[in-house]
Design an enzyme around this catalytic site. Structure first.
Site, PDB file in Angstrom:
ATOM      1  CB  CYS A  88     -14.879  21.451  28.468  1.00  0.00           C
ATOM      2  SG  CYS A  88     -15.753  19.896  28.662  1.00  0.00           S
ATOM      3  CG  HIS A 121     -18.740  23.922  26.952  1.00  0.00           C
ATOM      4  ND1 HIS A 121     -18.025  24.115  25.790  1.00  0.00           N
ATOM      5  CD2 HIS A 121     -18.610  22.616  27.260  1.00  0.00           C
ATOM      6  CE1 HIS A 121     -17.489  22.975  25.400  1.00  0.00           C
ATOM      7  NE2 HIS A 121     -17.829  22.034  26.275  1.00  0.00           N
ATOM      8  CD  GLU A 147     -17.792  27.644  25.394  1.00  0.00           C
ATOM      9  OE1 GLU A 147     -17.583  27.730  26.618  1.00  0.00           O
ATOM     10  OE2 GLU A 147     -17.759  26.565  24.777  1.00  0.00           O
TER      11      GLU A 147
HETATM   12  N1  GLN Z   1     -15.021  14.723  26.471  1.00  0.00           N
HETATM   13  C1  GLN Z   1     -14.160  15.665  25.827  1.00  0.00           C
HETATM   14  C2  GLN Z   1     -12.697  15.279  25.988  1.00  0.00           C
HETATM   15  O1  GLN Z   1     -12.375  14.465  26.771  1.00  0.00           O
HETATM   16  C3  GLN Z   1     -14.357  17.063  26.389  1.00  0.00           C
HETATM   17  C4  GLN Z   1     -15.700  17.557  25.997  1.00  0.00           C
HETATM   18  C5  GLN Z   1     -15.806  19.028  25.906  1.00  0.00           C
HETATM   19  O2  GLN Z   1     -14.847  19.737  25.759  1.00  0.00           O
HETATM   20  N2  GLN Z   1     -17.028  19.468  25.915  1.00  0.00           N
HETATM   21  O3  GLN Z   1     -11.888  15.812  25.310  1.00  0.00           O
END
Ligand code: GLN
Length: 190
Positions: free
Chosen positions: A79, A171, A173
């Site tokens: 992410c 995610h 995890e």
């Molecule tokens: N929206 C977040 C970003 O742009 C990422 C979100 C996440 O890691 N769950 O950094």
């Protein structure tokens, strides 16, 4: 061979990656300073807030050490971590590390309230889908040469690799399913 995994612990969901590595019996360490990368074979950059993690990478002088580490070791970005290892983000308030040849759009599914979970198709396990949690997730907007798609959601790539490094828009995890972490360890050990 994976002997020790570092989890970048500047901001975000590092503790849950650590918990999953513990469940798998993989030696791991939370990494807050560049010298702690020593003796690691894989660095996980967790989800969180990519702008905050990016600022801390610069402030803690992590940028070049991570780039050097990535020349002979693996990185797994989830992410926000994926955003950080991408080659380009249409934003000026964070500096991607350009470790893999792909581009992303941040917050591509909307705001926090639009976060969701969905069943992913795994290329490496076609018997069983994987419940992926997307929390203000990015979307891949461009894939470079040599990037392999390892999982999709509604036909869109959500897990990719260039052979050495790995990235997920979701995610892995969160929840009790360790297959993503296990697959990556297996690939590095090959
Ligand atoms: N929206 C977040 C970003 O742009 C990422 C979100 C996440 O890691 N769950 O950094």
């Amino acid at each position: 061979m994976v002997n020790r995994v570092g989890v970048l612990a500047l901001q975000g969901n590092y503790n849950q990656h650590k918990r999953m590595l513990n469940v798998l019996g993989i030696t791991n360490v939370l990494v807050q300073y560049p010298q702690e990368l020593e003796n690691c074979d894989l660095l996980i950059i967790p989800g969180g807030e990519s702008t905050a993690i990016s600022k801390q990478i610069e402030r803690n002088n992590f940028r070049q050490p991570i780039i050097n580490f990535a020349k002979s070791n693996s990185i797994f970005g989830t992410c926000a971590g994926m955003i950080l290892i991408s080659s380009s983000v249409k934003e000026t308030n964070l500096k991607p590390l350009s470790l893999m040849d792909f581009e992303v759009n941040r917050n591509a599914f909307g705001r926090q309230i639009d976060s969701f979970s969905g069943n992913l198709l795994l290329e490496f396990d076609d018997l069983d889908s994987f419940k992926g949690f997307f929390i203000r997730a990015p979307k891949v907007s461009q894939l470079g040469n040599g990037i392999e798609i390892l999982a999709t959601y509604k036909k869109q790539p959500v897990m990719i690799s260039n052979g050495r490094h790995f990235a997920t828009t979701f995610h892995p995890e969160i929840g009790g399913d360790c297959r993503i972490h296990e697959h990556i360890m297996g690939k590095i050990n090959e």
